[in-house]
Design an enzyme around this catalytic site. Structure first.
Site, PDB file in Angstrom:
ATOM      1  N   HIS A 107      59.931   6.032  34.446  1.00 40.96           N
ATOM      2  CA  HIS A 107      60.414   5.075  33.445  1.00 40.96           C
ATOM      3  C   HIS A 107      59.277   4.295  32.787  1.00 40.96           C
ATOM      4  O   HIS A 107      59.474   3.676  31.742  1.00 40.96           O
ATOM      5  CB  HIS A 107      61.449   4.117  34.066  1.00 40.96           C
ATOM      6  N   ASP A 137      62.313   9.344  39.565  1.00 45.08           N
ATOM      7  CA  ASP A 137      61.525   8.336  38.849  1.00 45.08           C
ATOM      8  C   ASP A 137      60.028   8.482  39.148  1.00 45.08           C
ATOM      9  O   ASP A 137      59.317   7.502  39.309  1.00 45.08           O
ATOM     10  CB  ASP A 137      61.997   6.923  39.199  1.00 45.08           C
ATOM     11  N   SER A 208      55.866  -1.688  38.414  1.00 43.05           N
ATOM     12  CA  SER A 208      56.435  -0.346  38.534  1.00 43.05           C
ATOM     13  C   SER A 208      55.348   0.723  38.477  1.00 43.05           C
ATOM     14  O   SER A 208      54.503   0.710  37.585  1.00 43.05           O
ATOM     15  CB  SER A 208      57.442  -0.089  37.412  1.00 43.05           C
TER      16      SER A 208
END
Length: 467
Positions: A107, A137, A208
């Site tokens: 992402h 992911d 992230s």
């Protein structure tokens, strides 16, 4: 007479309480240079406009369908079509090989037109997206550099709940930020293919894709998600186990995509009541609620109502185990599925196919239904009838009975008109005659399990007799 005082040995504190807090400074120096900042850019088209009129006013006219006021042609010169690059987002990543491969979250780079990787020594590189996998992911990007400091990969099976871990990343764009905490839980189910590591390490937007590091300086996870009601950290964060991420990374680096196995079943949880009623002993396995037509499962003989207990000899303790095991199996592999069916175990050989989009659900029709009331069923609040040949063909069923009405106990169990009962009291039924015979033998004072079909999928209901 007063007894002399007796000296008592001081109470010893538990070992954990006498230990000092961990010092992360050496870990930061060791791992820090392997962590990178990732910025993404996207190209935004700027359309031609008219002089003398504000851009926002033009957007107002277009959005609400209001005619643009007439203006002299000389006052409406068209601007040339342009593409501007605008910042899209900020994330983190870490170097997995000295020749420039970097791992991050899918992402973070999804939809980006340009990816810029910044090292701790402030060197910047334009990165090429090698591949992304949205299911886990995980993404891999490549920069043209050599001699880079790669991380050491840890063993997640050795990770223990309660041990200290550390994260390095770029929360809110603040590069090389270090946070620490403990592992709060393992095998946390929040997705089909990922048993997440839960921690209380402070993770915020921008973290992230960054590494989760143990006290040995090894990467054990990729920081990916947080639980939040505010958009910021609230004490719970989730990391992708590094062993799962490395499996994905290897496929992305070799072929640019990830292939996963599939067998073509829809599964549901085995409840405690269903486990007891079927004689399973304990709540385990994955309940097959539907079998896709023409799928490996159908060819192997797996049926709706089966409970898959083992895959290639490995036990299915909970429902999420099965898709992970099948997904991690290479398409084309011959595997063995052990199912529990009507009181006995069966081993079925199955050829694993490659995962593909789910097919749309079947639509049932009852135009040709010929109701036939079952006296035995009425005691449970049911009236049922035989399926017509047309219905059996449409639903791809060998038998069963259609529910015409469901009231009282049957309704409380979740059954409704149009459902098709395939088995009752752990007995397969071909029609109303079999259905009544099975009910006649069943203990009416105990809950009765019913395997029923609704649309394309099958599931169990437990009908409790009225008291």
């Amino acid at each position: 007479m007063v007894a002399p005082a007796v000296a008592q040995a001081p109470l010893q504190a538990p070992a954990a309480s006498v230990r000092g807090l961990p010092d992360f400074t050496d870990l930061v120096e060791q791992v820090g240079p392997s962590v990178v900042n990732i910025r993404t850019m996207e190209k935004v088209a700027s359309r031609g406009g008219m002089s003398g009129m504000d851009e926002e006013m033009l957007e107002f006219f277009k959005r609400f369908g209001v005619p643009i006021p007439n203006m002299p042609r000389q006052q409406r010169p068209q601007r040339p079509h342009q593409e501007d690059e605008q910042p899209r987002g900020v994330g983190s990543g870490f170097i997995v090989s000295a020749d420039g491969y970097v791992m991050t979250n899918a992402h973070v780079v999804d939809g980006a037109d340009e990816v810029i990787v910044t090292l701790t020594d402030k060197r910047e590189f334009k990165a090429k997206i090698v591949g992304t996998d949205k299911r886990t992911d995980v993404a891999v990007v490549k920069i043209e550099a050599s001699g880079l400091p790669a991380v050491r990969i840890g063993d997640t099976s050795r990770l223990r709940v309660g041990e200290w871990v550390m994260a390095i990343g770029s929360p809110f764009g603040l590069e090389n930020t270090v946070t620490a905490g403990i592992v709060s839980a393992k095998q946390r189910d929040t997705g089909d293919y990922l048993p997440f590591i839960q921690t209380d390490v402070a993770i915020n937007p921008g973290n992230s894709g960054g590494p989760l590091i143990n006290m040995r300086g090894e990467v054990v996870g990729i920081n990916s998600q947080i639980y939040s009601r505010s958009g910021g950290f609230m004490g719970i964060s989730f990391a992708i186990p590094i062993d799962e991420a490395m499996r994905v990374s290897e496929q992305l680096r070799s072929s640019g995509r990830v292939t996963r196995g599939r067998i073509g079943v829809q599964i549901g949880q085995v409840t405690r009541d269903v486990a007891e009623s079927l004689g399973l002993g304990k709540q385990q396995g994955a309940l097959v609620t539907g079998v896709e037509a023409g799928s490996p499962a159908e060819k192997a003989g797996i049926e709706a109502g089966d409970i898959i207990m083992r895959f290639d000899g490995k036990p299915i303790e909970k429902i999420a185990d099965l898709p992970r095991m099948v997904g991690n199996t290479k398409p084309g592999t011959k595997s063995t599925v052990t199912v529990f069916r009507r009181g006995s175990m069966r081993d079925l050989s199955i050829l694993i196919a490659e995962i593909e989009p789910d097919k749309p659900a079947l639509k049932t029709s009852d135009k040709d239904a010929k109701p036939k009331t079952s006296t035995a069923a009425q005691q449970l609040g049911l009236t049922v009838s035989d399926l017509t040949d047309a219905q059996k063909k449409e639903l791809k069923l060998r038998g069963g009975v259609r529910i015409d009405t469901a009231t009282e106990s049957a309704a409380r169990a979740g059954l409704r008109e149009g459902d098709v009962i395939l088995a009752i009291a752990n007995t397969e039924v071909a029609g109303v005659k079999d259905f009544e015979a099975a009910l006649a033998k069943a203990d009416k004072g105990k809950p009765i399990n019913a395997l029923f079909r609704r649309g394309e999928w099958a599931q169990y209901a437990l009908i409790r007799p009225a008291r």
